[in-house]
Write a protein that holds these residues in place. Structure first.
Motif, PDB file in Angstrom:
ATOM      1  N   THR A  91      35.389 -26.205  55.805  1.00  0.00           N
ATOM      2  CA  THR A  91      36.509 -25.258  55.822  1.00  0.00           C
ATOM      3  C   THR A  91      36.249 -24.139  54.803  1.00  0.00           C
ATOM      4  N   GLN A  92      36.358 -22.900  55.259  1.00  0.00           N
ATOM      5  CA  GLN A  92      36.160 -21.739  54.402  1.00  0.00           C
ATOM      6  C   GLN A  92      37.449 -20.950  54.156  1.00  0.00           C
ATOM      7  N   SER A  93      38.412 -21.088  55.062  1.00  0.00           N
ATOM      8  CA  SER A  93      39.672 -20.371  54.897  1.00  0.00           C
ATOM      9  C   SER A  93      40.710 -20.984  55.818  1.00  0.00           C
ATOM     10  N   TYR A  94      41.966 -20.544  55.639  1.00  0.00           N
ATOM     11  CA  TYR A  94      43.062 -20.980  56.505  1.00  0.00           C
ATOM     12  C   TYR A  94      43.756 -19.751  57.098  1.00  0.00           C
ATOM     13  N   ALA A  95      44.300 -19.959  58.274  1.00  0.00           N
ATOM     14  CA  ALA A  95      45.153 -18.958  58.907  1.00  0.00           C
ATOM     15  C   ALA A  95      46.462 -19.642  59.285  1.00  0.00           C
ATOM     16  N   ILE A  96      47.537 -18.898  59.257  1.00  0.00           N
ATOM     17  CA  ILE A  96      48.861 -19.416  59.605  1.00  0.00           C
ATOM     18  C   ILE A  96      49.491 -18.498  60.641  1.00  0.00           C
ATOM     19  N   ILE A  97      50.024 -19.078  61.685  1.00  0.00           N
ATOM     20  CA  ILE A  97      50.704 -18.299  62.718  1.00  0.00           C
ATOM     21  C   ILE A  97      52.038 -18.967  63.030  1.00  0.00           C
ATOM     22  N   MET A  98      53.115 -18.214  62.885  1.00  0.00           N
ATOM     23  CA  MET A  98      54.464 -18.687  63.221  1.00  0.00           C
ATOM     24  C   MET A  98      54.885 -18.027  64.532  1.00  0.00           C
ATOM     25  N   GLN A  99      55.277 -18.853  65.520  1.00  0.00           N
ATOM     26  CA  GLN A  99      55.623 -18.326  66.836  1.00  0.00           C
ATOM     27  C   GLN A  99      56.893 -18.956  67.382  1.00  0.00           C
ATOM     28  N   ASP A 100      57.631 -18.169  68.147  1.00  0.00           N
ATOM     29  CA  ASP A 100      58.802 -18.631  68.889  1.00  0.00           C
ATOM     30  C   ASP A 100      58.349 -18.915  70.313  1.00  0.00           C
ATOM     31  N   SER A 101      58.152 -20.200  70.635  1.00  0.00           N
ATOM     32  CA  SER A 101      57.618 -20.548  71.949  1.00  0.00           C
ATOM     33  C   SER A 101      58.661 -20.439  73.051  1.00  0.00           C
ATOM     34  N   THR A 102      59.939 -20.324  72.678  1.00  0.00           N
ATOM     35  CA  THR A 102      60.979 -20.160  73.690  1.00  0.00           C
ATOM     36  C   THR A 102      60.921 -18.764  74.293  1.00  0.00           C
ATOM     37  N   TYR A 103      60.361 -17.833  73.528  1.00  0.00           N
ATOM     38  CA  TYR A 103      60.259 -16.450  73.984  1.00  0.00           C
ATOM     39  C   TYR A 103      58.849 -16.215  74.491  1.00  0.00           C
ATOM     40  N   ASN A 104      58.742 -15.842  75.736  1.00  0.00           N
ATOM     41  CA  ASN A 104      57.444 -15.647  76.381  1.00  0.00           C
ATOM     42  C   ASN A 104      57.147 -14.158  76.484  1.00  0.00           C
ATOM     43  N   ARG A 105      56.130 -13.712  75.783  1.00  0.00           N
ATOM     44  CA  ARG A 105      55.713 -12.307  75.871  1.00  0.00           C
ATOM     45  C   ARG A 105      54.288 -12.259  76.413  1.00  0.00           C
ATOM     46  N   ASN A 106      54.167 -11.843  77.675  1.00  0.00           N
ATOM     47  CA  ASN A 106      52.865 -11.765  78.346  1.00  0.00           C
ATOM     48  C   ASN A 106      52.120 -13.090  78.290  1.00  0.00           C
TER      49      ASN A 106
END
Length: 214
Positions: free
Chosen positions: A83-98
């Motif tokens: 492991t060299q780094s971390y990424a974080i992604i917060m998403q609202d899966s109830t909302y579908n965009r494309n």
């Protein structure tokens, strides 16, 4: 008097003299948006927690845009060797965009020694070397909590990814550039999901502008 019997779909008949109006077909609900965890599957699982709520529980209003937009804090188990780094992604899966779940917040190039972000973290207190990525407002956005519309209970995924590389500085320009840069580099991932809903104490939303006359 002449009567006409009108049949509905399925064979049911209306009483004589009742006028039938064609009803528009109900719009099929859109499927949940695909999250980054689903898009970038990992062979190893990280355990992600927050002091603000349990997995599957309600997100406190203080951690939403309705009341202060306070960062809830995150903690995760260390990534595997390499492991060299971390990424974080917060998403609202109830909302579908494309086809993708709506991005509320993202960070990348968190140092490999970092496995915790404190509750209440200020926007300028992110770990050294890390960058804010894109959300629905644009690139380089700090934490942007839920602002769930009335009558909804949306699912918000806080996902952490252990990567075998550091990402280029322009990776956060869009969700597509971020996930493309991560592709093939995810060693492990994990998430915690919170439920967001409208704050009952929030003032009513302003009325939408009237549509122009046809």
């Amino acid at each position: 008097m002449k009567y006409t019997t009108v049949f509905l779909a399925g064979g049911a008949a209306l009483m004589p003299g009742v006028v039938a109006y064609a009803q528009p077909a109900a719009e099929a609900p859109r499927p949940p948006g695909k999250t980054a965890v689903e898009l970038l599957p990992a062979p190893v699982k990280l355990t992600v927690t927050t002091p603000a709520f349990q997995n599957g529980a309600d997100i406190p209003y203080e951690n939403t845009q309705y009341r202060g937009n306070v960062f809830p804090g995150l903690k995760w188990t260390a990534g595997p060797r390499g492991t060299q780094s971390y990424a974080i992604i917060m998403q609202d899966s109830t909302y579908n965009r494309n086809g993708a779940a709506l991005v509320h917040w993202s960070m990348f190039n968190l140092p490999r020694s970092t496995t915790r972000l404190p509750a209440g973290m200020a926007p300028d207190a992110k770990p050294a070397g890390s960058s804010y990525g894109v959300n629905y407002k644009g690139p380089a956005q700090p934490y942007t909590g839920p602002r769930t519309p009335p009558g909804r209970r949306n699912n918000y995924h806080f996902a952490v990814f252990a990567l075998d590389t550091r990402l280029p500085d322009n990776a956060g320009e869009s969700y597509e550039t971020l996930t493309k840069a991560m592709e093939g580099h995810v060693l492990a991932s994990g998430e915690i999901v919170g439920i967001g809903q409208r704050d009952p104490a929030a003032p009513p939303d302003p009325p939408r502008p009237a549509r122009p006359a046809q």
